[in-house]
Design a protein around this motif. Structure first.
Motif, PDB file in Angstrom:
ATOM      1  N   ASP A  61       0.830  -1.212   0.000  1.00 24.89           N
ATOM      2  CA  ASP A  61       0.000   0.000   0.000  1.00 24.89           C
ATOM      3  C   ASP A  61       0.859   1.254   0.000  1.00 24.89           C
ATOM      4  OD1 ASP A  61      -2.357  -1.453  -0.012  1.00 24.89           O
ATOM      5  OD2 ASP A  61      -2.512  -1.499   2.175  1.00 24.89           O
TER       6      ASP A  61
ATOM      7  N   LEU B 162       5.716  11.734   2.041  1.00 29.36           N
ATOM      8  CA  LEU B 162       4.443  11.038   2.188  1.00 29.36           C
ATOM      9  C   LEU B 162       4.205  10.790   3.675  1.00 29.36           C
ATOM     10  CD1 LEU B 162       2.164   9.577   0.487  1.00 29.36           C
ATOM     11  CD2 LEU B 162       3.463   7.471   0.875  1.00 29.36           C
TER      12      LEU B 162
ATOM     13  N   CYS C 111       3.855  -0.228  -9.907  1.00 25.18           N
ATOM     14  CA  CYS C 111       4.153   0.960  -9.091  1.00 25.18           C
ATOM     15  C   CYS C 111       5.377   1.706  -9.622  1.00 25.18           C
ATOM     16  CB  CYS C 111       4.394   0.559  -7.635  1.00 25.18           C
ATOM     17  SG  CYS C 111       2.912  -0.019  -6.776  1.00 25.18           S
TER      18      CYS C 111
ATOM     19  N   LYS D 287       1.488   7.345  -6.707  1.00 26.79           N
ATOM     20  CA  LYS D 287       0.465   8.300  -7.167  1.00 26.79           C
ATOM     21  C   LYS D 287       1.014   9.719  -7.239  1.00 26.79           C
ATOM     22  CE  LYS D 287      -3.430   5.649  -5.263  1.00 26.79           C
ATOM     23  NZ  LYS D 287      -4.499   5.658  -4.234  1.00 26.79           N
TER      24      LYS D 287
ATOM     25  N   LYS E  39       2.118   1.750  -3.535  1.00 18.22           N
ATOM     26  CA  LYS E  39       1.003   2.157  -4.388  1.00 18.22           C
ATOM     27  C   LYS E  39       0.651   3.622  -4.161  1.00 18.22           C
ATOM     28  CE  LYS E  39      -3.621   0.685  -5.818  1.00 18.22           C
ATOM     29  NZ  LYS E  39      -4.709  -0.307  -5.602  1.00 18.22           N
ATOM     30  N   GLU E  40       0.587   4.011  -2.893  1.00 17.63           N
ATOM     31  CA  GLU E  40       0.268   5.399  -2.558  1.00 17.63           C
ATOM     32  C   GLU E  40       1.376   6.343  -2.996  1.00 17.63           C
ATOM     33  OE1 GLU E  40      -1.118   8.020   1.367  1.00 17.63           O
ATOM     34  OE2 GLU E  40      -0.819   5.852   1.525  1.00 17.63           O
TER      35      GLU E  40
ATOM     36  N   CYS F 128       3.480   8.610   6.363  1.00 17.54           N
ATOM     37  CA  CYS F 128       3.524   7.148   6.498  1.00 17.54           C
ATOM     38  C   CYS F 128       3.245   6.677   7.923  1.00 17.54           C
ATOM     39  CB  CYS F 128       4.894   6.629   6.060  1.00 17.54           C
ATOM     40  SG  CYS F 128       5.357   7.087   4.393  1.00 17.54           S
TER      41      CYS F 128
END
Length: 213
Positions: free
Chosen positions: A96, A206, A131, A103, A99-100, A208
């Motif tokens: 995940d 990000l 990814c 983006k 994947k995030e 996390c």
């Protein structure tokens, strides 16, 4: 501001004892394959200390070059023997998270392992190749075996400045130093994925927090 993030593969996107004794067995088989002569074989094993030390694919390729072993035969041997080891328990980076991250950033893998190896273990460990914009393998038969070659290629492809790139890898020699030579930001992975999650959170790449154990 970071725009492009490059990950090493082995011991970065996953960690754990995968090869165990099998890598040493592979090297022994390779040395036998090169010479097909017991006395010469023993000399090579001693010369490269293959009986006592584990070597990387890069070092094995250099050995093959020094011993006059053809590149095509080396690649053929590597392709047919690289998956013989029994996979042991490993810990894999959060799917995940990747994947995030993908983006908002362009992700790449730059590895010393072969393309077949990357595909095999990405599938085995659930690392989604989608990814990443590209998973690159360093050509171990090339004159320049440094990851810097591919880092430059990515920089040109992405039209990025060095300060807009981040290299994440475990090896000082193979991952960190080539990136630093190009003034690319680096994170030397210590084997704990929390380190990556915390670094990305603190540097506002990000959030996390949900991945930190």
């Amino acid at each position: 501001m970071i725009k492009t993030i490059i990950f090493d593969f082995d011991d970065t996107l996953y960690v754990g004892d995968v090869w165990g004794k099998k890598w040493a067995d592979f090297l022994e088989k390779f040395a036998q394959y090169i010479v097909r002569n017991e006395s010469t074989y023993k000399k090579i094993m001693k010369k490269y200390d293959l009986t006592n030390s584990l070597r990387t694919q890069k070092e094995v390729c250099i050995m093959s070059e020094k011993e006059g072993f053809g590149h095509r035969r080396f690649k053929k041997f590597l392709k047919h023997n690289i998956y013989e080891h029994a996979t042991k328990d490993v810990e894999v980076i959060s799917a995940d998270f990747l994947k995030e991250l993908s983006k908002s950033y362009h992700l790449y893998v730059v590895s010393l392992s072969t393309q077949n190896y990357l595909k095999h273990y990405s599938k085995l460990y659930g690392i989604d190749e989608k990814c990443f914009k590209k998973m690159y393998s360093v050509d171990l038969c090339a004159k320049n075996k440094s990851k810097a070659v591919l880092l430059k290629k990515i920089m040109k492809k992405e039209k990025c400045l060095p300060e807009e790139m981040l290299m994440v890898g475990d090896s000082l020699k193979s991952d960190i130093e080539p990136a630093k030579q190009l003034s690319i930001n680096t994170l030397q992975f210590n084997g704990d994925f929390n380190q990556i999650y915390e670094y990305f959170t603190e540097n506002k790449i990000l959030d996390c927090k949900k991945y930190i154990k």
